[in-house]
Enzyme design. Sequence first.
Site, PDB file in Angstrom:
ATOM      1  N   ALA A  83     -11.727  -6.354  13.695  1.00  0.00           N
ATOM      2  CA  ALA A  83     -11.351  -7.772  13.829  1.00  0.00           C
ATOM      3  C   ALA A  83     -10.084  -8.057  13.039  1.00  0.00           C
ATOM      4  O   ALA A  83      -9.192  -8.780  13.507  1.00  0.00           O
ATOM      5  CB  ALA A  83     -12.494  -8.656  13.335  1.00  0.00           C
ATOM      6  N   LYS A 115      -7.708  -5.938  12.249  1.00  0.00           N
ATOM      7  CA  LYS A 115      -6.546  -5.260  12.840  1.00  0.00           C
ATOM      8  C   LYS A 115      -6.120  -5.913  14.153  1.00  0.00           C
ATOM      9  O   LYS A 115      -4.948  -5.925  14.497  1.00  0.00           O
ATOM     10  CB  LYS A 115      -6.858  -3.773  13.036  1.00  0.00           C
ATOM     11  CG  LYS A 115      -6.970  -3.015  11.715  1.00  0.00           C
ATOM     12  CD  LYS A 115      -5.676  -3.112  10.934  1.00  0.00           C
ATOM     13  CE  LYS A 115      -5.684  -2.427   9.606  1.00  0.00           C
ATOM     14  NZ  LYS A 115      -4.412  -2.569   8.856  1.00  0.00           N
ATOM     15  N   ASN A 129       1.187  -2.785   5.348  1.00  0.00           N
ATOM     16  CA  ASN A 129       0.350  -1.597   5.544  1.00  0.00           C
ATOM     17  C   ASN A 129      -0.947  -1.652   4.734  1.00  0.00           C
ATOM     18  O   ASN A 129      -1.960  -1.113   5.162  1.00  0.00           O
ATOM     19  CB  ASN A 129       1.156  -0.354   5.162  1.00  0.00           C
ATOM     20  CG  ASN A 129       0.275   0.855   4.972  1.00  0.00           C
ATOM     21  OD1 ASN A 129      -0.216   1.438   5.923  1.00  0.00           O
ATOM     22  ND2 ASN A 129       0.033   1.219   3.709  1.00  0.00           N
ATOM     23  N   SER A 147      -4.190  -0.943  14.256  1.00  0.00           N
ATOM     24  CA  SER A 147      -4.999   0.264  14.444  1.00  0.00           C
ATOM     25  C   SER A 147      -5.439   0.338  15.899  1.00  0.00           C
ATOM     26  O   SER A 147      -5.560  -0.704  16.568  1.00  0.00           O
ATOM     27  CB  SER A 147      -6.235   0.216  13.546  1.00  0.00           C
ATOM     28  OG  SER A 147      -7.164   1.223  13.928  1.00  0.00           O
ATOM     29  N   ARG A 168       0.454   5.605  -1.678  1.00  0.00           N
ATOM     30  CA  ARG A 168      -0.267   6.808  -1.221  1.00  0.00           C
ATOM     31  C   ARG A 168      -0.497   6.734   0.290  1.00  0.00           C
ATOM     32  O   ARG A 168      -0.267   5.709   0.918  1.00  0.00           O
ATOM     33  CB  ARG A 168      -1.608   6.928  -1.941  1.00  0.00           C
ATOM     34  CG  ARG A 168      -2.518   5.759  -1.673  1.00  0.00           C
ATOM     35  CD  ARG A 168      -3.836   5.884  -2.397  1.00  0.00           C
ATOM     36  NE  ARG A 168      -4.703   4.759  -2.056  1.00  0.00           N
ATOM     37  CZ  ARG A 168      -5.996   4.717  -2.299  1.00  0.00           C
ATOM     38  NH1 ARG A 168      -6.601   5.739  -2.886  1.00  0.00           N
ATOM     39  NH2 ARG A 168      -6.721   3.684  -1.964  1.00  0.00           N
ATOM     40  N   TYR A 227     -13.459  -4.445  10.344  1.00  0.00           N
ATOM     41  CA  TYR A 227     -12.121  -3.839  10.211  1.00  0.00           C
ATOM     42  C   TYR A 227     -11.339  -4.032  11.505  1.00  0.00           C
ATOM     43  O   TYR A 227     -10.156  -4.400  11.485  1.00  0.00           O
ATOM     44  CB  TYR A 227     -12.297  -2.350   9.876  1.00  0.00           C
ATOM     45  CG  TYR A 227     -11.003  -1.587   9.784  1.00  0.00           C
ATOM     46  CD1 TYR A 227     -10.179  -1.703   8.671  1.00  0.00           C
ATOM     47  CD2 TYR A 227     -10.599  -0.729  10.808  1.00  0.00           C
ATOM     48  CE1 TYR A 227      -8.982  -0.996   8.580  1.00  0.00           C
ATOM     49  CE2 TYR A 227      -9.415  -0.015  10.734  1.00  0.00           C
ATOM     50  CZ  TYR A 227      -8.614  -0.147   9.615  1.00  0.00           C
ATOM     51  OH  TYR A 227      -7.444   0.553   9.534  1.00  0.00           O
ATOM     52  N   GLY A 274       0.837  -1.198   0.000  1.00  0.00           N
ATOM     53  CA  GLY A 274       0.000   0.000   0.000  1.00  0.00           C
ATOM     54  C   GLY A 274       0.869   1.244   0.000  1.00  0.00           C
ATOM     55  O   GLY A 274       0.492   2.289   0.541  1.00  0.00           O
TER      56      GLY A 274
END
Lengths: 254, 88
Positions: free
Chosen positions: A164, A166, A94, A149, A18, A162, A15
Amino acid sequence: MPATDHAMRNVVVTGGSRGLGLGIARSLANAGFQVIAVARGAGAFISTAQAEVAEAGKGALHFEPYDLSALDGIGDFVKHVSRKFGPLYGLVNNAAIGSAGLLSNMPNADIEKLIRLNVVSPITLTKYMVRSVMARGGAGGGRIVNISSVVSSTGYSGLSVYSATKSSLLGFTRSLAREVGPLGMTVNAVAPGFVETDMTHDLTPPQRKKIASRSALQRMAEVDDVAHAVAFLFSENAKNITGTVMTVDAGNTA
Amino acid sequence: MLFPSEAELIRSTIIAQIEEIAAQQKKTLAPLTDNLRLLESGLDSLCIAVLVASLDDRLDLDPFGSDGLQHFPVTLGEFIKLYENARH
């Protein structure tokens, strides 16, 4: 600067075209690493970052396109990158998607896609990166940083799936650190709070204000804060740090 | 069917890698015979993982591939045979 400089240690940043990934890629390149940013497309910002890195003259920033949802090709992709740039030293997992939505309304296909891209892909990529280090007998060690996160430790409505994904990276980080520690590899996680990226652009001004007001420092963390934390974990100063998570959130979860 | 030289190359590469990894990881090896059980070879699971990754790099062979195996080879002879068969 030559296209491939084997004197520099190679680090893959997924990733990396950007947002947070590009910030991490730029920071590691400026710390002297040869960074291979991986994403589906190069995007509009990578060439500017490459020019900045070249001007700084410490490391290098390259781009290799790959769609990490294509799990079956990940092994061959890692071999391709190793042949092109030399042995891999590091990996920053990432790349992720941040689809939001109430679980009860989320299509099953979206749940599966989130888990595939945020969990299965980085784990599979890590498998082959670790094998790349193993193939040289672990000589020189290696570094892996998984981007988690703060939602893995605090709840946020609409981000259950999301979260879960992370959280799963934290368990992965700790156990893998024990597996590959004897090879001299470190495995850590960085847990950013809400930072200004494409992934958080849907937050409304009141939501941003609320997040900032809940933080000890009364502000949101920035991309560079997270990038510097990752760069620290890749530095010699962090050689004895493994299996842990570093939170970068301006004190939002303090 | 492999040519004898190919089979010899695979066998000698596996033996050399086992000895190299044991030295790197400071493990004491048992005599490397075909009947030697891998669990009793002196290599631990991490060493075996390093061996498989090294052989993939040197022989471009990974019989444990993406789908894995039903049964992991028990003896060194079975392990070598698995790589010889993977070359077919």
